[in-house]
Write an enzyme that holds these catalytic residues in place. Structure first.
Site, PDB file in Angstrom:
ATOM      1  N   GLY A 112     -13.985 -24.356 -35.688  1.00 12.56           N
ATOM      2  CA  GLY A 112     -14.869 -24.150 -34.551  1.00 12.56           C
ATOM      3  C   GLY A 112     -15.587 -25.408 -34.105  1.00 12.56           C
ATOM      4  N   GLU A 115     -13.135 -27.148 -31.943  1.00 14.49           N
ATOM      5  CA  GLU A 115     -13.028 -26.337 -30.729  1.00 14.49           C
ATOM      6  C   GLU A 115     -14.228 -26.550 -29.805  1.00 14.49           C
ATOM      7  OE1 GLU A 115     -10.448 -22.450 -31.864  1.00 14.49           O
ATOM      8  OE2 GLU A 115     -12.206 -22.794 -33.125  1.00 14.49           O
TER       9      GLU A 115
END
Length: 260
Positions: A112, A115
């Site tokens: 994440g 991301e």
């Protein structure tokens, strides 16, 4: 606003948002994602903020991933909802923000964390940065846009290899791949991001917001990016920034954009 997991500071046209969970290597949990959403939303609404820089506290990690303890026992339905909500609140939200967002990647940007960095409009990295999408080693795939944005940035083959091997690349490799724009030392990371922000702030914030919209349109299914560009180009002609920019050029002076 007071936050538990992040810091948000404004200085000279720049809002710097710092993920501040050093004991968890700045891992993203649901509360942090919500706080980041609120901080980005507030910065975007603040006319004085021309650029947002997002980074992690300390030197070890930008964001070392998602907080796995929050979803380890999820079922199919809850897993899908987790990805959808996260993308809506943070990752898609940042990508489509009208204020330019620079990721200053310090240390680990995994899962994440990578991301989030990829959702930003571009990235600079410290020379100790390590990046990767290790989700397949946990029996899952990237769920916050990683399978979509990574191929856009570095190409399908390299993205497939990184996802399948759950491997990491260093900052220089990330630069060679086009994943980050610049690599510098840890000490110079924020100064470099701020220097680039300063160059951005010389230009029309209105035009920049329209450019973001037009560039992003190229990556949206069913959207004609050229048509969006034509529309936003035309819209620029109705702005005070266009009038000031063209007048300043003809008068051979520096433009003083009103941001309208």
């Amino acid at each position: 606003m007071t936050y538990n997991n992040i810091l948000s500071e404004f200085n000279n046209g720049i809002t710097t948002i710092t993920i501040n969970r050093p004991k968890k290597l700045n891992a993203l949990n649901k509360e942090t994602i919500q706080e980041l959403h609120e901080a980005f939303k507030a910065a975007d609404a603040d006319k004085n903020t021309k650029v947002v820089i997002v980074t992690g506290s300390g030197e070890k990690a930008f964001v070392a991933g998602a907080d796995i303890s929050e979803f380890a026992d999820f079922d199919v339905e809850n897993g899908g909802k987790l990805a959808a909500k996260g993308q809506e609140l943070l990752f898609d939200f940042v990508e489509n923000l009208s204020t330019p967002v620079i990721a200053a990647v310090n240390g680990f940007a995994l899962g994440g964390g990578l991301e989030l960095a990829m959702a930003c409009h571009f990235r600079v990295a410290s020379d100790n940065a390590k990046m990767g999408l290790p989700e397949t080693s946990l029996g899952v795939i990237p769920g916050y846009g990683g399978t979509q944005r990574l191929p856009q940035l570095i190409g399908k083959g390299r993205a497939m290899e990184l996802v399948m091997t759950a491997g990491m690349i260093d900052a220089q490799t990330a630069h060679n791949y086009g994943l980050v724009n610049h690599v510098t030392t840890v000490d110079e990371l924020l100064p470099l991001a701020e220097k680039i922000a300063g160059k951005i702030m010389r230009n029309s914030s209105v035009a920049i917001s329209k450019a973001i919209k037009a560039v992003n349109a190229n990556y949206k299914d069913g959207v004609d990016g050229f048509a969006v560009e034509i529309e936003e180009f035309g819209n620029c002609f109705g702005t005070a920034d266009f009038k000031e920019g063209t007048t300043a050029f003809l008068e051979k002076r520096k433009a003083d954009f009103p941001g309208e």
